[in-house]
Scaffold this motif. Structure first.
Motif, PDB file in Angstrom:
ATOM      1  N   GLN A 223       0.819  -1.207   0.000  1.00 49.36           N
ATOM      2  CA  GLN A 223       0.000   0.000   0.000  1.00 49.36           C
ATOM      3  C   GLN A 223       0.856   1.260   0.000  1.00 49.36           C
ATOM      4  OE1 GLN A 223      -3.484   0.388  -0.244  1.00 49.36           O
ATOM      5  NE2 GLN A 223      -3.094  -1.695  -0.940  1.00 49.36           N
ATOM      6  N   ILE A 224       1.928   1.236   0.785  1.00 49.77           N
ATOM      7  CA  ILE A 224       2.848   2.377   0.790  1.00 49.77           C
ATOM      8  C   ILE A 224       3.395   2.595  -0.618  1.00 49.77           C
ATOM      9  CG2 ILE A 224       5.128   3.166   1.579  1.00 49.77           C
ATOM     10  CD1 ILE A 224       4.442   1.823   4.279  1.00 49.77           C
ATOM     11  N   GLU A 225       3.843   1.521  -1.238  1.00 48.70           N
ATOM     12  CA  GLU A 225       4.397   1.628  -2.584  1.00 48.70           C
ATOM     13  C   GLU A 225       3.340   2.100  -3.591  1.00 48.70           C
ATOM     14  OE1 GLU A 225       7.187  -0.848  -5.694  1.00 48.70           O
ATOM     15  OE2 GLU A 225       6.428  -1.861  -3.911  1.00 48.70           O
ATOM     16  N   ARG A 226       2.130   1.619  -3.448  1.00 50.97           N
ATOM     17  CA  ARG A 226       1.045   1.993  -4.373  1.00 50.97           C
ATOM     18  C   ARG A 226       0.742   3.488  -4.300  1.00 50.97           C
ATOM     19  NH1 ARG A 226      -4.874   1.411  -3.524  1.00 50.97           N
ATOM     20  NH2 ARG A 226      -5.778   1.628  -5.583  1.00 50.97           N
ATOM     21  N   VAL A 227       0.572   4.003  -3.091  1.00 53.88           N
ATOM     22  CA  VAL A 227       0.257   5.427  -2.923  1.00 53.88           C
ATOM     23  C   VAL A 227       1.440   6.278  -3.377  1.00 53.88           C
ATOM     24  CG1 VAL A 227      -0.271   7.251  -1.252  1.00 53.88           C
ATOM     25  CG2 VAL A 227      -1.413   5.037  -1.075  1.00 53.88           C
ATOM     26  N   ARG A 228       2.629   5.935  -2.946  1.00 60.80           N
ATOM     27  CA  ARG A 228       3.829   6.708  -3.278  1.00 60.80           C
ATOM     28  C   ARG A 228       4.088   6.695  -4.783  1.00 60.80           C
ATOM     29  NH1 ARG A 228       8.559   7.827  -0.216  1.00 60.80           N
ATOM     30  NH2 ARG A 228       7.107   8.406   1.410  1.00 60.80           N
ATOM     31  N   THR A 229       4.009   5.530  -5.400  1.00 60.08           N
ATOM     32  CA  THR A 229       4.241   5.424  -6.843  1.00 60.08           C
ATOM     33  C   THR A 229       3.180   6.194  -7.616  1.00 60.08           C
ATOM     34  OG1 THR A 229       5.315   3.291  -6.549  1.00 60.08           O
ATOM     35  CG2 THR A 229       4.543   3.795  -8.762  1.00 60.08           C
ATOM     36  N   GLY A 230       1.952   6.154  -7.131  1.00 59.94           N
ATOM     37  CA  GLY A 230       0.882   6.918  -7.774  1.00 59.94           C
ATOM     38  C   GLY A 230       1.182   8.412  -7.770  1.00 59.94           C
ATOM     39  N   ILE A 231       1.668   8.915  -6.649  1.00 60.94           N
ATOM     40  CA  ILE A 231       2.026  10.334  -6.555  1.00 60.94           C
ATOM     41  C   ILE A 231       3.158  10.652  -7.525  1.00 60.94           C
ATOM     42  CG2 ILE A 231       3.073  12.087  -5.052  1.00 60.94           C
ATOM     43  CD1 ILE A 231       1.482  10.742  -2.712  1.00 60.94           C
ATOM     44  N   ILE A 232       4.198   9.856  -7.499  1.00 58.69           N
ATOM     45  CA  ILE A 232       5.355  10.105  -8.376  1.00 58.69           C
ATOM     46  C   ILE A 232       4.928  10.067  -9.841  1.00 58.69           C
ATOM     47  CG2 ILE A 232       7.576   9.174  -9.139  1.00 58.69           C
ATOM     48  CD1 ILE A 232       8.014   8.309  -6.164  1.00 58.69           C
ATOM     49  N   ASN A 233       4.116   9.098 -10.209  1.00 63.11           N
ATOM     50  CA  ASN A 233       3.655   9.010 -11.594  1.00 63.11           C
ATOM     51  C   ASN A 233       2.833  10.224 -12.002  1.00 63.11           C
ATOM     52  OD1 ASN A 233       4.957   6.566 -11.976  1.00 63.11           O
ATOM     53  ND2 ASN A 233       3.127   5.342 -11.580  1.00 63.11           N
TER      54      ASN A 233
ATOM     55  N   ILE B 194      12.471  13.194  -5.858  1.00 61.52           N
ATOM     56  CA  ILE B 194      11.845  12.049  -6.528  1.00 61.52           C
ATOM     57  C   ILE B 194      12.682  10.789  -6.294  1.00 61.52           C
ATOM     58  CG2 ILE B 194      11.281  11.025  -8.782  1.00 61.52           C
ATOM     59  CD1 ILE B 194       9.205  13.081  -7.958  1.00 61.52           C
ATOM     60  N   SER B 195      13.986  10.914  -6.430  1.00 59.67           N
ATOM     61  CA  SER B 195      14.884   9.772  -6.203  1.00 59.67           C
ATOM     62  C   SER B 195      14.777   9.273  -4.762  1.00 59.67           C
ATOM     63  CB  SER B 195      16.316  10.187  -6.529  1.00 59.67           C
ATOM     64  OG  SER B 195      17.204   9.159  -6.220  1.00 59.67           O
ATOM     65  N   GLN B 196      14.772  10.184  -3.809  1.00 62.59           N
ATOM     66  CA  GLN B 196      14.696   9.802  -2.403  1.00 62.59           C
ATOM     67  C   GLN B 196      13.321   9.224  -2.047  1.00 62.59           C
ATOM     68  OE1 GLN B 196      16.060  13.618  -0.906  1.00 62.59           O
ATOM     69  NE2 GLN B 196      17.954  12.668  -0.189  1.00 62.59           N
ATOM     70  N   LEU B 197      12.264   9.750  -2.650  1.00 62.83           N
ATOM     71  CA  LEU B 197      10.932   9.193  -2.410  1.00 62.83           C
ATOM     72  C   LEU B 197      10.849   7.754  -2.889  1.00 62.83           C
ATOM     73  CD1 LEU B 197       8.777  12.284  -3.402  1.00 62.83           C
ATOM     74  CD2 LEU B 197       8.711  11.144  -1.172  1.00 62.83           C
ATOM     75  N   THR B 198      11.459   7.484  -4.010  1.00 59.07           N
ATOM     76  CA  THR B 198      11.475   6.123  -4.549  1.00 59.07           C
ATOM     77  C   THR B 198      12.300   5.206  -3.657  1.00 59.07           C
ATOM     78  OG1 THR B 198      11.234   7.012  -6.784  1.00 59.07           O
ATOM     79  CG2 THR B 198      12.045   4.754  -6.597  1.00 59.07           C
ATOM     80  N   GLU B 199      13.449   5.664  -3.247  1.00 57.04           N
ATOM     81  CA  GLU B 199      14.357   4.880  -2.412  1.00 57.04           C
ATOM     82  C   GLU B 199      13.782   4.651  -1.016  1.00 57.04           C
ATOM     83  OE1 GLU B 199      17.896   2.921  -1.080  1.00 57.04           O
ATOM     84  OE2 GLU B 199      16.949   3.215  -3.024  1.00 57.04           O
TER      85      GLU B 199
ATOM     86  N   ASN C  13      -2.209   7.055   5.306  1.00 59.08           N
ATOM     87  CA  ASN C  13      -3.292   8.053   5.363  1.00 59.08           C
ATOM     88  C   ASN C  13      -2.773   9.458   5.067  1.00 59.08           C
ATOM     89  OD1 ASN C  13      -5.230   6.127   6.009  1.00 59.08           O
ATOM     90  ND2 ASN C  13      -4.977   6.420   8.213  1.00 59.08           N
ATOM     91  N   HIS C  14      -1.627   9.789   5.623  1.00 59.62           N
ATOM     92  CA  HIS C  14      -1.035  11.105   5.400  1.00 59.62           C
ATOM     93  C   HIS C  14      -0.713  11.297   3.920  1.00 59.62           C
ATOM     94  CE1 HIS C  14       2.532  13.907   5.392  1.00 59.62           C
ATOM     95  NE2 HIS C  14       1.622  14.645   6.005  1.00 59.62           N
ATOM     96  N   GLU C  15      -0.100  10.296   3.317  1.00 55.54           N
ATOM     97  CA  GLU C  15       0.266  10.402   1.903  1.00 55.54           C
ATOM     98  C   GLU C  15      -0.967  10.459   1.011  1.00 55.54           C
ATOM     99  OE1 GLU C  15       3.582   8.537   0.252  1.00 55.54           O
ATOM    100  OE2 GLU C  15       4.791   8.885   2.045  1.00 55.54           O
ATOM    101  N   ALA C  16      -1.994   9.692   1.344  1.00 51.11           N
ATOM    102  CA  ALA C  16      -3.220   9.716   0.547  1.00 51.11           C
ATOM    103  C   ALA C  16      -3.876  11.093   0.611  1.00 51.11           C
ATOM    104  CB  ALA C  16      -4.187   8.629   1.022  1.00 51.11           C
ATOM    105  N   SER C  17      -3.818  11.726   1.776  1.00 47.12           N
ATOM    106  CA  SER C  17      -4.361  13.078   1.917  1.00 47.12           C
ATOM    107  C   SER C  17      -3.610  14.052   1.009  1.00 47.12           C
ATOM    108  CB  SER C  17      -4.247  13.516   3.379  1.00 47.12           C
ATOM    109  OG  SER C  17      -4.580  14.868   3.525  1.00 47.12           O
ATOM    110  N   HIS C  18      -2.293  13.945   1.013  1.00 42.98           N
ATOM    111  CA  HIS C  18      -1.493  14.822   0.153  1.00 42.98           C
ATOM    112  C   HIS C  18      -1.674  14.480  -1.324  1.00 42.98           C
ATOM    113  CE1 HIS C  18       0.665  17.477   2.904  1.00 42.98           C
ATOM    114  NE2 HIS C  18       0.509  16.492   3.767  1.00 42.98           N
ATOM    115  N   ALA C  19      -1.922  13.213  -1.626  1.00 45.28           N
ATOM    116  CA  ALA C  19      -2.189  12.826  -3.020  1.00 45.28           C
ATOM    117  C   ALA C  19      -3.431  13.555  -3.530  1.00 45.28           C
ATOM    118  CB  ALA C  19      -2.361  11.316  -3.127  1.00 45.28           C
ATOM    119  N   GLY C  20      -4.438  13.669  -2.694  1.00 46.03           N
ATOM    120  CA  GLY C  20      -5.633  14.413  -3.073  1.00 46.03           C
ATOM    121  C   GLY C  20      -5.335  15.885  -3.311  1.00 46.03           C
TER     122      GLY C  20
END
Length: 153
Positions: free
Chosen positions: A9-19, A93-98, A136-143
């Protein structure tokens, strides 16, 4: 809760934001749209800094994000107050991925262990609860990022 599920789930939300932000032209990355306090560049750094604190430091691990990032991206900061050059978009972006790999490497299978910082703002008692709070925090920021991308289009 299964560890693989949480990390997925962490990877899904984070990758979605980066994409989503990867298509944003460089000329729009530091624009603060009307009605917002921050730009998308800030959001990326904020996610990195808060995740480092919430997931790693609260679980008792050493954070890996430089303390110099906090004046730019901690809660309550905004680009209008930046002094000097914030870390670059590409670096973030690199650090978010790592960071996803770092979480898995440092936390491993110990997700049901108690947190090291019991008086945390998330009221989390175990490491897996920290991960849920982070999602939850990342999903809020994704919105928020999605709304900003629409305004910047």
């Amino acid at each position: 809760m299964r560890n693989a599920y949480l990390f997925g789930q962490i990877e899904r939300v984070r990758t979605g934001i980066i994409n989503k932000v990867s298509a944003l032209p460089e000329s729009k990355r530091d624009i603060v749209p009307d009605g917002f306090n921050n730009n998308i560049h800030w959001h990326l750094g904020h996610l990195l800094v808060i995740s480092d604190m919430l997931v790693l430091q609260y679980s008792g691990k050493d954070g890996v994000i430089p303390a110099e990032y906090r004046p730019y991206f901690a809660s309550g900061t905004k680009p209008a107050d930046w002094q000097g050059e914030a870390p670059t978009w590409d670096t973030l972006i690199s650090q978010l991925t790592e960071q996803i790999r770092v979480f898995q490497e440092q936390l491993g299978d110990d997700l049901n262990q108690p947190v090291a910082k019991a008086d945390n703002f998330a009221k989390a008692e175990t490491i897996d609860e920290l991960l849920v709070m982070n999602i939850n925090h990342e999903a809020s920021h994704a919105g928020m990022i999605n709304a900003m991308l629409k305004k910047l289009a």
